[in-house]
Write a protein that holds these residues in place. Structure first.
Motif, PDB file in Angstrom:
ATOM      1  N   ASN A  57       0.879  -1.163   0.000  1.00  0.00           N
ATOM      2  CA  ASN A  57       0.000   0.000   0.000  1.00  0.00           C
ATOM      3  C   ASN A  57       0.918   1.215   0.000  1.00  0.00           C
ATOM      4  OD1 ASN A  57      -1.814   2.030   0.443  1.00  0.00           O
ATOM      5  ND2 ASN A  57      -2.825   1.057   2.181  1.00  0.00           N
ATOM      6  N   GLY A  58       1.151   1.759  -1.172  1.00  0.00           N
ATOM      7  CA  GLY A  58       2.155   2.798  -1.343  1.00  0.00           C
ATOM      8  C   GLY A  58       1.986   4.009  -0.455  1.00  0.00           C
ATOM      9  N   GLU A  59       0.759   4.330  -0.085  1.00  0.00           N
ATOM     10  CA  GLU A  59       0.528   5.506   0.733  1.00  0.00           C
ATOM     11  C   GLU A  59       0.746   5.257   2.225  1.00  0.00           C
ATOM     12  OE1 GLU A  59      -1.574   4.465  -1.702  1.00  0.00           O
ATOM     13  OE2 GLU A  59      -0.812   5.965  -3.101  1.00  0.00           O
ATOM     14  N   SER A  60       0.875   4.020   2.620  1.00  0.00           N
ATOM     15  CA  SER A  60       1.008   3.725   4.045  1.00  0.00           C
ATOM     16  C   SER A  60       2.397   4.030   4.597  1.00  0.00           C
ATOM     17  CB  SER A  60       0.664   2.256   4.312  1.00  0.00           C
ATOM     18  OG  SER A  60       1.621   1.414   3.719  1.00  0.00           O
ATOM     19  N   TRP A  61       3.344   4.414   3.749  1.00  0.00           N
ATOM     20  CA  TRP A  61       4.661   4.791   4.262  1.00  0.00           C
ATOM     21  C   TRP A  61       4.528   5.935   5.269  1.00  0.00           C
ATOM     22  CZ3 TRP A  61       6.351   9.731   3.922  1.00  0.00           C
ATOM     23  CH2 TRP A  61       5.752  10.545   2.972  1.00  0.00           C
ATOM     24  N   PHE A  62       3.547   6.806   5.047  1.00  0.00           N
ATOM     25  CA  PHE A  62       3.374   7.952   5.935  1.00  0.00           C
ATOM     26  C   PHE A  62       2.946   7.495   7.330  1.00  0.00           C
ATOM     27  CE2 PHE A  62       1.170  11.774   7.521  1.00  0.00           C
ATOM     28  CZ  PHE A  62       2.234  12.648   7.456  1.00  0.00           C
ATOM     29  N   LEU A  63       2.102   6.489   7.421  1.00  0.00           N
ATOM     30  CA  LEU A  63       1.707   5.954   8.731  1.00  0.00           C
ATOM     31  C   LEU A  63       2.911   5.366   9.453  1.00  0.00           C
ATOM     32  CD1 LEU A  63      -1.647   4.165   7.858  1.00  0.00           C
ATOM     33  CD2 LEU A  63      -1.327   6.346   9.035  1.00  0.00           C
ATOM     34  N   SER A  64       3.785   4.736   8.704  1.00  0.00           N
ATOM     35  CA  SER A  64       5.002   4.171   9.282  1.00  0.00           C
ATOM     36  C   SER A  64       5.875   5.268   9.883  1.00  0.00           C
ATOM     37  CB  SER A  64       5.770   3.403   8.200  1.00  0.00           C
ATOM     38  OG  SER A  64       6.980   2.907   8.686  1.00  0.00           O
ATOM     39  N   VAL A  65       6.026   6.361   9.160  1.00  0.00           N
ATOM     40  CA  VAL A  65       6.816   7.498   9.653  1.00  0.00           C
ATOM     41  C   VAL A  65       6.133   8.130  10.864  1.00  0.00           C
ATOM     42  CG1 VAL A  65       7.639   9.809   9.051  1.00  0.00           C
ATOM     43  CG2 VAL A  65       7.899   7.943   7.429  1.00  0.00           C
ATOM     44  N   LEU A  66       4.815   8.275  10.806  1.00  0.00           N
ATOM     45  CA  LEU A  66       4.087   8.858  11.934  1.00  0.00           C
ATOM     46  C   LEU A  66       4.214   8.014  13.191  1.00  0.00           C
ATOM     47  CD1 LEU A  66       0.758  10.235  10.443  1.00  0.00           C
ATOM     48  CD2 LEU A  66       2.699  11.520  11.333  1.00  0.00           C
ATOM     49  N   LEU A  67       4.260   6.709  13.039  1.00  0.00           N
ATOM     50  CA  LEU A  67       4.415   5.835  14.197  1.00  0.00           C
ATOM     51  C   LEU A  67       5.722   6.139  14.918  1.00  0.00           C
ATOM     52  CD1 LEU A  67       3.522   3.427  15.942  1.00  0.00           C
ATOM     53  CD2 LEU A  67       4.715   1.960  14.315  1.00  0.00           C
ATOM     54  N   LEU A  68       6.797   6.274  14.183  1.00  0.00           N
ATOM     55  CA  LEU A  68       8.087   6.593  14.795  1.00  0.00           C
ATOM     56  C   LEU A  68       8.033   7.954  15.490  1.00  0.00           C
ATOM     57  CD1 LEU A  68      11.033   5.737  15.213  1.00  0.00           C
ATOM     58  CD2 LEU A  68      11.576   6.966  13.115  1.00  0.00           C
ATOM     59  N   PHE A  69       7.457   8.940  14.826  1.00  0.00           N
ATOM     60  CA  PHE A  69       7.360  10.260  15.426  1.00  0.00           C
ATOM     61  C   PHE A  69       6.466  10.240  16.663  1.00  0.00           C
ATOM     62  CE2 PHE A  69       8.229  12.324  11.055  1.00  0.00           C
ATOM     63  CZ  PHE A  69       9.580  12.066  11.205  1.00  0.00           C
ATOM     64  N   TRP A  70       5.400   9.468  16.616  1.00  0.00           N
ATOM     65  CA  TRP A  70       4.501   9.373  17.756  1.00  0.00           C
ATOM     66  C   TRP A  70       5.236   8.818  18.976  1.00  0.00           C
ATOM     67  CZ3 TRP A  70       2.478   5.087  20.434  1.00  0.00           C
ATOM     68  CH2 TRP A  70       1.462   5.389  21.324  1.00  0.00           C
ATOM     69  N   LEU A  71       6.137   7.862  18.756  1.00  0.00           N
ATOM     70  CA  LEU A  71       6.904   7.281  19.858  1.00  0.00           C
ATOM     71  C   LEU A  71       7.804   8.325  20.532  1.00  0.00           C
ATOM     72  CD1 LEU A  71       7.892   3.855  18.275  1.00  0.00           C
ATOM     73  CD2 LEU A  71       6.187   4.259  20.051  1.00  0.00           C
ATOM     74  N   PHE A  72       8.255   9.306  19.767  1.00  0.00           N
ATOM     75  CA  PHE A  72       9.139  10.336  20.301  1.00  0.00           C
ATOM     76  C   PHE A  72       8.405  11.612  20.727  1.00  0.00           C
ATOM     77  CE2 PHE A  72      12.188   7.805  17.885  1.00  0.00           C
ATOM     78  CZ  PHE A  72      13.202   7.690  18.817  1.00  0.00           C
ATOM     79  N   LEU A  73       7.128  11.697  20.476  1.00  0.00           N
ATOM     80  CA  LEU A  73       6.392  12.938  20.735  1.00  0.00           C
ATOM     81  C   LEU A  73       6.424  13.361  22.200  1.00  0.00           C
ATOM     82  CD1 LEU A  73       4.623  15.209  19.689  1.00  0.00           C
ATOM     83  CD2 LEU A  73       2.645  13.744  20.088  1.00  0.00           C
TER      84      LEU A  73
END
Length: 141
Positions: A57-73
């Motif tokens: 799912n080509g657009e799901s890369w953004f969710l992957s990036v958001l997950l990492l950022f969410w962990l550091f928020l």
């Protein structure tokens, strides 16, 4: 709500057009765990270069990036709350400069040429790291 919708779309994608190569199947666990954009894993298969962030799912890369950022928020929010306005302004300015550097280096594969990358795989991996990885979007976070 987001992860179940993502997982459902991934399941539908795999069911409707399953992976055709061992590399694609090996990247499926990264997609299930939303880790596909954390590492720019690419592989040349014939004349094409397949990269992990865009396989199922080509657009799901953004969710992957958001997950990492969410962990550091939470830790980052606490860190910046203890700093002054000057420090925060300097940080925003540095993030802007960081994005300009990536914009400059990403055009016409400048970074790949500077690193001596040849062929198709290396420049593609650099482009994937910039365009769909956490490093390329840290200034947005």
């Amino acid at each position: 709500v987001i992860y179940p919708a993502f997982f459902w779309s991934l399941l539908l994608k795999v069911a409707s057009s399953p992976a055709t190569t061992p590399f694609q199947w090996s990247m499926l666990p990264l997609h299930v765990l939303l880790l596909q954009s954390w590492f720019p894993i690419c592989r040349t298969e014939g004349e094409t270069v397949n990269c992990s962030p865009w396989l199922f799912n080509g657009e799901s890369w953004f969710l992957s990036v958001l997950l990492l950022f969410w962990l550091f928020l939470q830790p980052l929010a606490s860190f910046f709350r203890r700093r002054g306005v000057r420090f925060c302004t300097a940080t925003v300015t540095l993030c802007w400069a960081f994005s300009a550097v990536f914009h400059f280096l990403g055009q016409k594969n400048r970074l790949a040429h500077m690193l001596g990358c040849t062929g198709q795989l290396c420049p593609t991996m650099i482009m994937v790291a910039i365009r769909s990885g956490p490093l390329g979007y840290v200034h947005v976070f």
